[in-house]
Design an enzyme around this catalytic site. Structure first.
Site, short mmCIF file in Angstrom:
data_model
loop_
_atom_site.label_atom_id
_atom_site.label_comp_id
_atom_site.label_asym_id
_atom_site.label_seq_id
_atom_site.Cartn_x
_atom_site.Cartn_y
_atom_site.Cartn_z
N SER A 91 0.85 -1.20 0.00
CA SER A 91 0.00 0.00 0.00
C SER A 91 0.88 1.24 0.00
O SER A 91 1.69 1.43 0.92
CB SER A 91 -0.88 0.03 1.25
OG SER A 91 -1.36 1.37 1.43
N HIS A 148 -1.25 -1.24 -4.29
CA HIS A 148 -2.52 -0.96 -3.59
C HIS A 148 -2.59 0.54 -3.31
O HIS A 148 -1.74 1.10 -2.62
CB HIS A 148 -2.57 -1.75 -2.29
CG HIS A 148 -3.86 -1.67 -1.52
ND1 HIS A 148 -4.99 -2.38 -1.87
CD2 HIS A 148 -4.19 -0.95 -0.42
CE1 HIS A 148 -5.96 -2.12 -1.00
NE2 HIS A 148 -5.50 -1.26 -0.12
N ASP A 189 -4.70 3.52 -1.66
CA ASP A 189 -5.75 3.78 -0.66
C ASP A 189 -6.36 5.16 -0.84
O ASP A 189 -5.73 6.17 -0.53
CB ASP A 189 -5.16 3.66 0.75
CG ASP A 189 -4.98 2.22 1.15
OD1 ASP A 189 -3.88 1.86 1.63
OD2 ASP A 189 -5.93 1.43 0.98
N MET A 218 -8.97 7.89 0.29
CA MET A 218 -9.73 8.23 1.50
C MET A 218 -10.31 9.63 1.36
O MET A 218 -9.65 10.54 0.85
CB MET A 218 -8.80 8.18 2.72
CG MET A 218 -8.17 6.81 2.92
SD MET A 218 -7.09 6.81 4.36
CE MET A 218 -6.49 5.12 4.27
N HIS A 223 -8.42 1.04 -3.75
CA HIS A 223 -9.31 0.76 -2.61
C HIS A 223 -10.03 2.05 -2.24
O HIS A 223 -9.44 2.96 -1.66
CB HIS A 223 -8.43 0.25 -1.45
CG HIS A 223 -9.18 -0.05 -0.20
ND1 HIS A 223 -8.54 -0.26 1.00
CD2 HIS A 223 -10.51 -0.18 0.06
CE1 HIS A 223 -9.43 -0.52 1.94
NE2 HIS A 223 -10.64 -0.47 1.39
N MET A 259 -12.14 4.12 -0.05
CA MET A 259 -12.72 4.30 1.28
C MET A 259 -13.42 5.65 1.28
O MET A 259 -12.99 6.63 1.91
CB MET A 259 -11.64 4.23 2.37
CG MET A 259 -11.11 2.82 2.56
SD MET A 259 -9.50 2.76 3.36
CE MET A 259 -8.46 3.03 1.93
N MET A 279 -11.06 -6.16 5.72
CA MET A 279 -10.27 -5.20 6.50
C MET A 279 -9.91 -5.84 7.84
O MET A 279 -10.80 -6.33 8.54
CB MET A 279 -11.07 -3.92 6.77
CG MET A 279 -11.31 -3.02 5.57
SD MET A 279 -9.83 -2.47 4.76
CE MET A 279 -9.02 -1.59 6.09
N GLY A 320 -8.37 3.87 7.59
CA GLY A 320 -8.01 5.29 7.71
C GLY A 320 -6.52 5.51 7.80
O GLY A 320 -6.03 6.56 7.40
N PHE A 321 -5.79 4.49 8.31
CA PHE A 321 -4.36 4.73 8.55
C PHE A 321 -3.54 3.46 8.35
O PHE A 321 -4.05 2.35 8.51
CB PHE A 321 -4.15 5.23 10.00
CG PHE A 321 -4.96 6.44 10.31
CD1 PHE A 321 -6.23 6.32 10.89
CD2 PHE A 321 -4.51 7.72 9.96
CE1 PHE A 321 -7.01 7.44 11.14
CE2 PHE A 321 -5.29 8.85 10.21
CZ PHE A 321 -6.55 8.70 10.80
N GLY A 350 -0.02 1.25 9.60
CA GLY A 350 0.70 1.04 10.85
C GLY A 350 -0.15 0.65 12.04
O GLY A 350 0.31 0.73 13.18
C1 DX5 Z 1 -6.10 1.31 5.81
C2 DX5 Z 1 -5.72 0.92 4.37
C3 DX5 Z 1 -4.64 -0.13 4.35
C4 DX5 Z 1 -3.33 0.34 5.02
C5 DX5 Z 1 -2.43 -0.85 5.27
O1 DX5 Z 1 -7.30 2.04 5.80
O2 DX5 Z 1 -6.83 0.45 3.67
O3 DX5 Z 1 -4.38 -0.51 2.99
O4 DX5 Z 1 -2.68 1.27 4.18
O5 DX5 Z 1 -1.31 -0.38 6.00
P1 DX5 Z 1 -0.60 -1.38 7.06
O6 DX5 Z 1 -0.17 -2.58 6.23
O7 DX5 Z 1 0.55 -0.57 7.58
O8 DX5 Z 1 -1.63 -1.72 8.08
ZN ZN Z 2 -6.35 -0.46 1.68
#
Ligand code: DX5
Ligand code: ZN
Length: 218
Positions: free
Chosen positions: A9, A34, A36, A38, A67, A69, A138, A143-144, A146
């Site tokens: 991602s 990937h 993300d 948002m 993705h 969101m 999920m 949202g984030f 880490g």
């Molecule tokens: C969270 C994202 C994930 C995230 C994964 O809302 O959809 O794709 O970036 O990051 P890690 O692998 O650090 O959890």
């Molecule tokens: Zn994602």
């Protein structure tokens, strides 16, 4: 048996060097990229609009997995398809008409995914399984990057693989995937693993071999 794909991602990448970062993870063996998206409404963070995704496109040689969101999602499907997404994944929670949303994604000629948050039951997507190419489970609240892996996603993955039966549908795990958690979901039936922090940690465009080491460890 099932080959596991790694989809780093870029939410965890260097936001000042996306082109170089994308090339670096693909040179180091990433299967998909990937992205993300948002909107600061469906999730408490704000990332990439269609112009940004369009700018990423020429650097992606593998597969651009977008993705979304965002809510509402329908008004933006065409924009992200035109920006070059190879797959568009929408959240079942993003609106009342997930069946129509999936139809709208497929009408753009791109692969269609449906995603569900940790608290959303599998039954919510049961009636679109015949339409989708992928289900994204999920394993963090979106949202984030880490965040810590939510372990209920393992049994959820196992149950989903049973629900899918012999249909050709990817199960993508997204959130908190590390060397510890990846084997759990792979054994339970996942075949695409998203990883942000676990791939990008400790690396940089000048130390891209660290990205390769991190991916191979997963
Ligand atoms: C969270 C994202 C994930 C995230 C994964 O809302 O959809 O794709 O970036 O990051 P890690 O692998 O650090 O959890
Ligand atoms: Zn994602």
């Amino acid at each position: 048996d099932r080959k596991i794909k790694i989809a780093p991602s870029i939410l965890s990448a260097d936001f000042a060097n996306f082109g170089q970062e994308i090339r670096a993870i693909e040179d180091q063996g990433a299967d998909w990229v990937h992205v993300d998206v948002m909107d600061g409404h469906f999730v408490p963070n704000l990332t990439f609009g269609p112009p940004a995704v369009k700018a990423f496109r020429p650097h992606v040689k593998t597969f651009m997995d977008v993705h979304l969101m965002i809510a509402p999602v329908d008004p933006y499907i065409e924009d992200y398809a035109e920006a070059g997404a190879d797959m568009i994944t929408a959240h079942v929670e993003a609106g009342p008409h997930i069946h129509r949303t999936i139809q709208a994604i497929k009408a753009q000629g791109v692969k269609a995914g449906v995603s569900l948050n940790p608290g959303t039951p599998l039954e919510s997507i049961e009636h679109v399984l015949d339409l989708v190419d992928m289900v994204l489970i999920m394993t963090v609240n979106p949202g984030f990057g880490g965040q810590k892996f939510i372990h209920s996603g393992v049994e959820k993955t196992r149950r989903l693989r049973q629900m899918i039966g012999d249909r050709e549908i990817h199960i993508q795990i997204d959130g908190g995937v590390t060397t510890e958690t990846a084997p759990l979901v792979a054994e339970a039936g996942a075949d695409v693993l998203v990883a942000g922090s676990a791939v990008f940690k400790g690396g940089s465009v000048d130390k891209a071999d660290v990205y390769g080491d991190n991916m191979r460890a997963i």
